[in-house]
Scaffold this active site. Structure first.
Site, PDB file in Angstrom:
ATOM      1  N   HIS B 103      25.696  82.146  15.385  1.00 12.10           N
ATOM      2  CA  HIS B 103      26.107  81.886  16.759  1.00 12.10           C
ATOM      3  C   HIS B 103      26.199  83.203  17.515  1.00 12.10           C
ATOM      4  O   HIS B 103      25.333  83.538  18.291  1.00 12.10           O
ATOM      5  CB  HIS B 103      27.448  81.126  16.781  1.00 12.10           C
ATOM      6  CG  HIS B 103      27.987  80.864  18.155  1.00 12.10           C
ATOM      7  ND1 HIS B 103      29.307  81.058  18.481  1.00 12.10           N
ATOM      8  CD2 HIS B 103      27.398  80.427  19.279  1.00 12.10           C
ATOM      9  CE1 HIS B 103      29.497  80.741  19.748  1.00 12.10           C
ATOM     10  NE2 HIS B 103      28.355  80.358  20.260  1.00 12.10           N
ATOM     11  N   HIS B 122      34.407  81.527  16.495  1.00 10.49           N
ATOM     12  CA  HIS B 122      34.319  80.252  17.224  1.00 10.49           C
ATOM     13  C   HIS B 122      34.211  79.062  16.278  1.00 10.49           C
ATOM     14  O   HIS B 122      33.736  78.015  16.655  1.00 10.49           O
ATOM     15  CB  HIS B 122      33.129  80.271  18.187  1.00 10.49           C
ATOM     16  CG  HIS B 122      33.116  81.456  19.102  1.00 10.49           C
ATOM     17  ND1 HIS B 122      32.224  82.492  18.962  1.00 10.49           N
ATOM     18  CD2 HIS B 122      33.906  81.795  20.147  1.00 10.49           C
ATOM     19  CE1 HIS B 122      32.448  83.411  19.897  1.00 10.49           C
ATOM     20  NE2 HIS B 122      33.470  83.017  20.619  1.00 10.49           N
TER      21      HIS B 122
END
Lengths: 820, 174
Positions: B103, B122
């Site tokens: 990510h 995250h």
């Protein structure tokens, strides 16, 4: 190659002279900003900072969160109409205040869904199709529009406006924008004048928050900043990590971890602050619950695992507890509200023992929630609570009172129009609504029931949605479409090669027998298009300029950066082509009155439609006044929050949050009505023991219309999943990945079992829209009679094991998603 | 080494991650060289063939934190204790992955109990037994998997990478 998808091991980077555009994600309400780079195929930027447009040193490893890394899913090679091939990169914008370079799995994979004739998007609709010889064949715009215009006009002349029904997008972002919405509204409401209108995801033309509107509160009153400033955030019926991912990660989580404390102290220096708390009302323990707990500690997160359909009871119990403690905001109630007395005998009279029995939530938990919402901070300063709700509430047992009960709680506690407070929707898609007024009454007519199943309409135009899976009670809807459209197929077959007059006469005859002429306008050959007589290819996001607002009313220009495939056109242009043809037909027969209704569609540019649409938003939360494309281009991905107060030196000045200075609100009494008859009938039938809740999941967007072209996403979710509690799985002798059938008298569907204790035993959760298993085959036809909004989230079903699919079981993961 | 596992090595030893079992790799494995001809990968990037560890250095569920293809790219080498997609070794359970979240480049933590990698930034999570398949998270690709090769002596080599490592335009810098 590997059984599991992995993208390429390199990606081209933009050269210094790449063309640059700005846009916003086409998907969810959050609207993350993106930068677009486009440059000719065969060229590539060099790895040294001076040789690429990002000015990044690609000879070195980049650090975490730089916002300058291009993943292969952000890249594609597109072919424009003149045959030119170009690289396109869509990079999350590190300078956009919404996402700060962050992105979700959905927006971050946009490269995979740009139209390219040699990639999985090659199946985009590129030319109009027409039913011919038992199939659908490509045709010209002229033929497709001409036949449709004649049929629409003939039906309109013979039976009147309500004979033409529509189910259309009303989105912002990828599905629409102010431009396309205005053209659709002008055609159907000013032109046709039909009441048989319905919005993409529901059977009628309505607000999903009539109650908030009646209370005087717009759907999106607060700013994302408020989530960083709140003492308590309340999420009701929302799984925000998965469905408003970047709002949750960039604006809610920093509050829960204490990272936004500095900002709190800066902006609100007069009061004590602590890291934020979160209350999550959801029948399911979601990934959002787990992540919030991980970030804030379990002591600062309260998951109220509510029983399906009992939101009103819970909200009223909380209001009562708060009122009994004297924690209401009396100054706000006295100064800015009316009709408080009406809730004293309803909301505030909620029996607390009954509340625990119905909701499954203990009195202690309710008391804790009441404290977190309204117990004053030190020095008797009011807590700042942000109440955010979405489909779990909106599509619950009774839409009107569900929303009203939350609005009342916000008004009781004065949580509106102040920093760190608010009461509004989290939102699904972005907004870009501007249309002439709907000519129908309230509650609006149920188009699925009256126009389609009931036969009141004979022409049906579907644009930018896929109701054969997305609407309630979808199996019955499909059966009806198949029967009714087949009659028109027969008329078309029998008159092949005939004159327009003869063909239209045959179609009208078929309509007399119950036939339905179906037009579908979309970017892909969706399931609903299978039944269509005419299919119009539409342009998508990136292929036209459009404007929309996000969940904090942030208005931006989404620039065109490539051509649509084939002869596809923006939706507004398709509506204009049809209107102009109908106008011409009326003029030819001297019917001036009708011709005028279809006039005024002679826009030449996207911006002309944007300016025309300004009249439709005057005075609303999205009022953009005199704003132009040039002004929006200048302010890029940060845009401006509507309503626009004024234009100063060519710059639109907006509104961070609504109701700071004005606004008077109305309490709306809400009483729990019990389960409606179609649901209680299922509840009393032992053949359907499982409550079936449903919703979206992180890795896909809506009906997966784009995601089906993303091998990464489809590798994760080739079939819809259904979460089943281990106790139930053991009774059904299920293993992870087994295929099961869910069934009830309304229909049946298959899904892949995922065994997890996220729901209470006897309750399952299924992915709500997947083309290989439409959950809505199981939903009843029940809608809130006051709003015509369905109870999508509540139905009951039996579950039967079909068997194992070993090949998929091996390739999928069954580690629970609701952990952190 | 028992006879049984010796036979298993012969059976699995020439398989590289990615499911390719090149027969000519057997001969190559018998005489390991740092610059041996690469197995048939889809890439033309000049992946180095680097020795990561000997099989006996691996303990089930304990990651070895190494780098590949260069010092700036942290990876995790693991014996999962259960059969894994693209796993090598007698139990097809030896795998390696980039430790940079696909990510936004967060440093991944391996959790042996679940057999997953988790990102603290995250909350992305990847299944270590399923070629880095995303469990949940905002990454735009599954976790890059290091293609491994074990020779008959039990030495484990990294020979390539499936997917693009975070923070690079190509897995080989330059």
């Amino acid at each position: 190659m590997s059984k599991i998808f992995h993208g390429p091991d390199r990606v081209p980077i933009p050269p210094r002279d790449a063309e640059q555009f700005t846009t916003v994600c086409s998907y969810c309400i959050v609207g993350c900003g993106y930068r677009v780079y486009k440059w000719p195929e065969g060229k590539e930027g060099g790895p040294k900072p001076a040789h690429n447009a990002l000015q990044v040193d690609f000879t070195r490893q980049q650090g975490a969160q730089t916002g300058t890394w291009i993943s292969p899913a952000m890249h594609s090679v597109v072919t424009d109409r003149d045959g030119t091939r170009s690289h396109v990169v869509l990079l999350p914008d590190a300078d956009c205040v919404v996402n700060r370079g962050n992105h979700s799995i959905r927006g971050g994979t946009h490269g995979s869904v740009l139209y390219a004739p040699d990639r999985p998007t090659a199946d985009r609709l590129s030319h109009p199709l027409m039913y011919r010889g038992s199939t659908q064949l490509p045709t010209t715009w002229q033929e497709a529009i001409d036949l449709s215009a004649h049929v629409i006009k003939a039906a309109l002349d013979k039976w009147g406006p309500d004979t033409v029904a529509m189910k259309c997008f009303d989105h912002g972002g990828g599905g629409g924008g102010f431009e396309n919405n205005w053209a659709v509204g002008k055609f159907f409401f000013t032109g046709i004048g039909t009441q048989m209108a319905s919005i993409h995801n529901r059977p009628a033309y309505n607000s999903e928050v009539f109650a908030a509107g009646d209370a005087g509160i717009a759907a999106l009153p607060s700013a994302y900043l408020d989530a960083e400033l709140a003492d308590t955030i309340v999420l009701i019926g929302a799984n925000s990590y998965e469905t408003q991912s970047i709002y949750f990660l960039e604006h809610m989580l920093p509050n829960l971890t204490g990272a936004s404390l500095v900002k709190k102290q800066q902006l609100l220096p007069e009061e004590p602050h602590a890291a934020g708390r979160m209350i999550i009302v959801d029948p399911r323990r979601t990934s959002t619950v787990a992540i919030a707990e991980s970030a804030a500690g379990t002591a600062n997160v309260l998951h109220l695992q509510i029983r399906n359909g009992t939101d009103i009871v819970l909200m009223n119990a909380l209001s009562r507890l708060i009122y009994e403690q004297g924690w209401q905001d009396q100054a706000f109630i006295d100064g800015r509200t009316k009709n408080f007395d009406a809730i004293t005998t309803t909301n505030l009279a909620q029996d607390l023992e009954e509340a625990t029995k119905l909701t499954g939530i203990s009195n202690a938990q309710m008391m804790q929630a009441a404290e977190w919402i309204a117990k004053p901070k030190a020095s008797n300063i009011r807590r700042r609570t942000l109440l955010l709700y979405e489909k779990g509430l909106i599509w619950g047992l009774k839409n009107y009172e569900n929303v009203a009960s939350v609005v009342d709680l916000a008004l009781l506690t004065g949580n509106l129009g102040k920093a760190g407070t608010g009461c509004g929707r989290l939102g699904g898609h972005q907004e870009g609504y501007s249309r002439p007024n709907y000519p129908g009454k309230r509650p609006p007519v149920n188009v699925d029931e009256v126009a389609i199943k009931g036969g009141a309409s004979k022409v049906f135009w579907v644009a930018g949605c896929n109701p054969v899976g997305g609407t309630l009670n979808a199996q019955q809807f499909r059966i009806t479409l198949e029967k009714r459209t087949a009659l028109v197929n027969q008329a078309l077959d029998e008159t092949a090669g005939g004159t327009m007059e003869r063909r239209v006469a045959a179609i009208l005859d078929a309509m007399e027998q119950g036939g339905l002429f179906l037009l579908v306008q979309d970017i892909y050959p969706i399931d609903t298009a299978k039944y269509a007589h005419v299919v119009f290819p539409a342009a998508q996001w990136g292929e036209m300029n459009l404007t929309s607002i996000n969940g904090e009313r942030r208005l931006r220009l989404y620039q065109k950066f490539m051509d649509p495939p084939g002869v596809a056109e923006p939706d507004w242009k398709i509506m204009a082509m049809m209107a102009q043809r109908i106008e011409h037909l009326y003029r030819a027969e001297g019917n001036r009155d009708m011709a005028v209704r279809f006039s005024g569609f002679d826009w030449q540019t996207d911006e002309e439609v944007f300016r025309a649409a300004a009249v439709g938003v005057a005075g609303a939360q999205e009022d953009y006044g005199e704003t132009t494309y040039a002004m929006l281009k200048a302010i890029g991905t940060n845009g401006v929050q509507t309503p626009i107060k004024k234009i100063e030196d060519g710059k639109p000045i907006g509104t961070v949050r609504l109701y700071e200075e004005s606004g008077r609100f109305t309490f709306i009494p809400a009483k729990w009505p019990g389960y409606p008859e179609p649901i209680s009938k299922l509840m009393n039938d032992e053949r359907y023991p499982f409550w079936v809740n449903n919703g979206r999941a992180n890795h896909g967007w809506q009906t997966l219309y784009d995601d089906q072209r993303k091998p990464y996403v489809m590798g994760r979710e080739p079939l819809p999943f259904v979460e089943i509690h281990p106790e139930d799985a053991s009774k059904l002798e299920l293993a992870n990945g087994d295929l099961v059938e869910l069934f009830n008298p309304h229909g049946s569907v298959t899904a892949m079992a995922v065994i997890v204790d996220s729901n209470r035993p006897g309750h399952v959760f299924m992915l709500f829209e997947h083309p290989k298993g439409w959950l809505n085959s199981l939903t009843t036809g029940y809608v809130d009679p006051d709003t015509t909004i369905p109870y999508y989230k509540g139905t009951k079903a039996g579950i039967r094991k079909i068997g194992a699919l070993p090949e998929w079981q091996e390739r999928l993961t069954f580690i629970p998603t609701n952990q952190a | 080494m028992s006879d049984i596992s010796r036979r298993s090595f012969l059976k699995f030893g020439a398989c590289v991650a990615g499911g390719l079992c090149a027969s000519e790799a057997l001969g190559e494995a018998a005489a390991p060289r740092e610059t041996a001809a690469r197995p048939a990968l889809t890439t033309v990037l000049p992946y180095p063939r680097l020795k990561l560890a000997h099989a006996t250095q691996l303990k089930t569920g304990v990651e070895l934190r190494l780098t590949y293809p260069d010092k700036e790219s942290p990876i995790s080498l693991l014996k999962l204790g259960k059969k894994a997609i693209n796993g090598i070794g007698p139990d097809a359970d030896i795998v390696a992955y980039s430790r940079l979240c696909s990510h936004m480049g967060g440093s991944l933590n391996f959790r042996p109990s679940a057999g997953e990698f988790q990102c603290p930034l995250h909350y992305a999570r990847f299944d270590a037994a399923k070629s880095g398949l995303i469990i949940i998270g905002q990454a735009t690709d599954n976790l890059p998997q290091i293609q491994l090769h074990m020779d008959r002596k039990g030495d484990i080599y990294a020979v390539g990478i499936l997917g693009l490592v975070y923070g690079r335009r190509a897995n080989i810098l330059g």
